[in-house]
Design an enzyme around this catalytic site. Sequence first.
Site, PDB file in Angstrom:
ATOM      1  N   CYS A   1     -20.542 -22.194  80.126  1.00 27.80           N
ATOM      2  CA  CYS A   1     -19.111 -22.367  79.858  1.00 27.80           C
ATOM      3  C   CYS A   1     -18.426 -21.006  79.718  1.00 27.80           C
ATOM      4  O   CYS A   1     -17.244 -20.864  80.039  1.00 27.80           O
ATOM      5  CB  CYS A   1     -18.886 -23.211  78.614  1.00 27.80           C
ATOM      6  SG  CYS A   1     -19.652 -22.578  77.114  1.00 27.80           S
TER       7      CYS A   1
ATOM      8  N   HIS B   1     -18.299 -22.869  72.162  1.00 27.65           N
ATOM      9  CA  HIS B   1     -17.952 -23.397  73.484  1.00 27.65           C
ATOM     10  C   HIS B   1     -16.708 -22.684  74.000  1.00 27.65           C
ATOM     11  O   HIS B   1     -15.765 -22.422  73.245  1.00 27.65           O
ATOM     12  CB  HIS B   1     -17.694 -24.900  73.399  1.00 27.65           C
ATOM     13  CG  HIS B   1     -17.346 -25.531  74.721  1.00 27.65           C
ATOM     14  ND1 HIS B   1     -18.202 -25.501  75.811  1.00 27.65           N
ATOM     15  CD2 HIS B   1     -16.232 -26.185  75.138  1.00 27.65           C
ATOM     16  CE1 HIS B   1     -17.632 -26.121  76.836  1.00 27.65           C
ATOM     17  NE2 HIS B   1     -16.438 -26.546  76.450  1.00 27.65           N
TER      18      HIS B   1
END
Length: 935
Positions: A332, A875
């Site tokens: 990510c 994230h």
Amino acid sequence: MTIQDSGFMMEDGVSCLPCTPEEQKRIVSELKNESERNLKEGNLYFVVSSSWFRRWERYVGIEADGNLNQSSDSRLLNVTSLMVAEMPGPIDNSDIVRNGSDCDCKEDEIQLRTMLMEGQDYVLVPQKVWEKLHEWYKGGPALPRKMIVQGVYHRNFDVEVYPLCLKLIDSRDESQSVIWLSRKASVSELFQKVCALRGIDLDKVRIWDYFNKRKHTQLFASNKSLEESNLQMDQDILLEQVDGHQSSRFGMDSTGNELALVSMEPSRSSFTIAGGPALANGHSSGYKSNLYPGSSLGSGLTDIGDSFDAYNSVRKGETRGLAGLQNLGNTCFMNSALQCLVHTPPLVEYFLKDYSDEINTQNPLGMHGELALAFGELLRKLWSTGQTATAPRVFKGKLARFAPQFSGYNQHDSQELLAFLLDGLHEDLNRVKQKPYIEMKDADGRPDEEVAAESWKNHKARNDSIIVDVCQGQYKSTLVCPVCSKISITFDPFMYLSLPLPSTITRTMTVTVFYGDGSVLPMPYTVSVLKNGFCKDLLLALRTACCLKTDENLLLAEVYENKIYRYLEVPLEPLVSIKDDEHIVAFRYQKTGMEKTKLVIFHRWQEKSTSDYLKSGKELFGTPLITYLEGDQISGADIETAVSKVLVPFKRTHSLAKSRIGKENDFLSDGLDEPCSSSDANTVENAEFEGTLSTDLSLRLHLTDDRVMTFKPLKKDTLFESGKIFGKILRVVLDWTDKEQELYDASYMKDLPEVHKAGFAAKKSRQEAISLSSCLDAFLMEEPLGPDDMWYCPRCKEHRQAVKKLDLWMLPEVIVFHLKRFTYGRYLKNKIDTFVNFPIHTLDLSKYVLNKDGQSYIYELYAISNHYGGLGGGHYTAYAKLVEENRWYHFDDSHVSPVNESDIKTSAAYLLFYKRVRSETVMETEEPSQDHSIS
């Protein structure tokens, strides 16, 4: 249990060790050093649970010797080393393996839990260290991992903690199996393992890259690595049996092509990577003759087949640039940075055109054009696929090859990737084929405009690319030597600006001020100073906070175990030497006192029970007091008088002072809001007790040494000649009896506040919002270099902790701000979640730019890289604006969705991407009702 010759056996199966903890520490240290001297590919390392390994370190004393995170100073080590730690017990890796405590399964079937972090969850030890630890403690399970070599130009050794996991689908019975192999293993090794697992002959096997449950390429047994074949963690591979009669219903049969990789991708568009006409093999003629010998540009350089209908033409009215990127396993961070770059308008325009002539395959600092081609192909794909998610497998493969720090499947930093990618693209697209040697000249007092223009011209002579055109600016750097005042001025290019959050470059420090003349109770003052500052900066801040008079001085000292541990008398003593958990005091005195004899007063009291103490039954308490003695000859009576005077503020009958000073949280007073108005009060207090001082007061005073180890009763008629007193310091110990405790309130001398309470500050920082302007101000603030970043002064011929000042001179078309949310120490990693308020429209940087060249310095936000969560387990996502549509979108790996402009400002913002707005555009888009100024 049998007692063996080598040692006793305990009930839990652990040996009563034949060697001491000190011997264990020495043996392990020697084996580690031996392993480091013999690094080579294929060496075995073992994964060990950090929780168990830390217990072992405590047992053998490693933490006491080296881990300063537990104590602020080496003086605590003696105390720590006396504490006997328990044996750690059998090695226990159950907390880091998926199978838990079940150690009966086969070694190669035991797998680690996902998302583990080295140092925090596990440590890696060489094979010989593991063998010794296992010999001593038994336990397990054993988790061996091989060392691999990564990188093309900079070959790095790395332990492959997480091998490649492939899910094998057998088309004969649709059964599924899991295969674990090193990503450096060859395709031939994969074939051998599949054949052994499924019981099939090698000549009857066909294996497909079955990513996303679609056939991409047929794999053929070769020495090519699995990583080079773009196989990803947890992806599918398809097994087919070839016997002349059976065909797979999982997809088309092999074409029979004898190439190592047979592409089964859809037909490509009429434009290729570099924008030239497509050839039959799918590669452009525009750069065919320039391919670097031995490069793999000609085989599989595309992510096209990794999405459905990848190169189908965009339907009429369908918006381009809304394709997501599949997460390939903790990628990510890469997806977030890529989405910001592929939505940078000048780069989109550049890579959608023919850039083949600018590919530099000969640059030794570049990647022979491979990185630029892979990025360009990915950008073209994302801008031609509508809203179909793409798996950037080929790009990740190139990234791992040229930047091995990003290989594997660990989480990384999107800013670090961005920095590498911009630099790599620049070198791959550098228009300068032969870089000339240029000797840099000193400024030598020349005008800034002349020196800056010369520096930029020299830079462009060696660096000329689309990245320089779009992303590079120039700043002025000024260094001043603190000793000889030598000034050095340079003008340097920058690709992005890493802005500290103000809380990361300053620190709050609490210092308790004691009055050497016995006029006022001690008071704590909390001041803000630069982290890399000096004691002189702390003294200056304290001088202002406590309204120090021009004829007064402060003496800084650290108090430890009720003694003066050290005096901080060197003005250039770095503040980093003062830890947050220490206790710092400042003694306020008249400047004339510097020439007098210093009197240090320690306190101790008689314990009622001596059973738990030394024979004397006395122990030190409180904070030592310091005052100064008058005269060339000093008597014991003079010392007693001085002690009595300095104790005056602590008298319990001192109602006037106590009502005025108050006592809040043991120290803080109601009068602290007006510290400068206390001078008159002090005069009144002194006048009130001027006549109450008596030299007949019976105080139990003992002369002592600097270590407070020897004690000699002080007599009133004892005489000292100030000129013969060693160091002009006398030290006495005051024994407190019940009488003194009744007369004086000693609580003011106890429980000093620490320099900094971390928990309180962390809570406070999350409540406060800061602006982008304050971050810029902090970046451009004059500050001393850190002790590990010393500057070599050409005049002093020595490294100095110079004072540095940065100024912006020239800004690029696209400017990237990196908010430094992550702080790293030797033992501490932290993320700052403070909300930073930043403009979306009309970011005006004019006041920060020294060079007034007529350019517009108005910018508009177009992309953000966000980081959510903590270190390691967070994230990344991205916000990006489609300029043509004038609308914002949220890119969360494969998922893309529209987002309101009002919702893109969050405390997760990590990288901010701005593009220059021309003055006429500003006039059209600016909303008079809104104030978008950064100031």
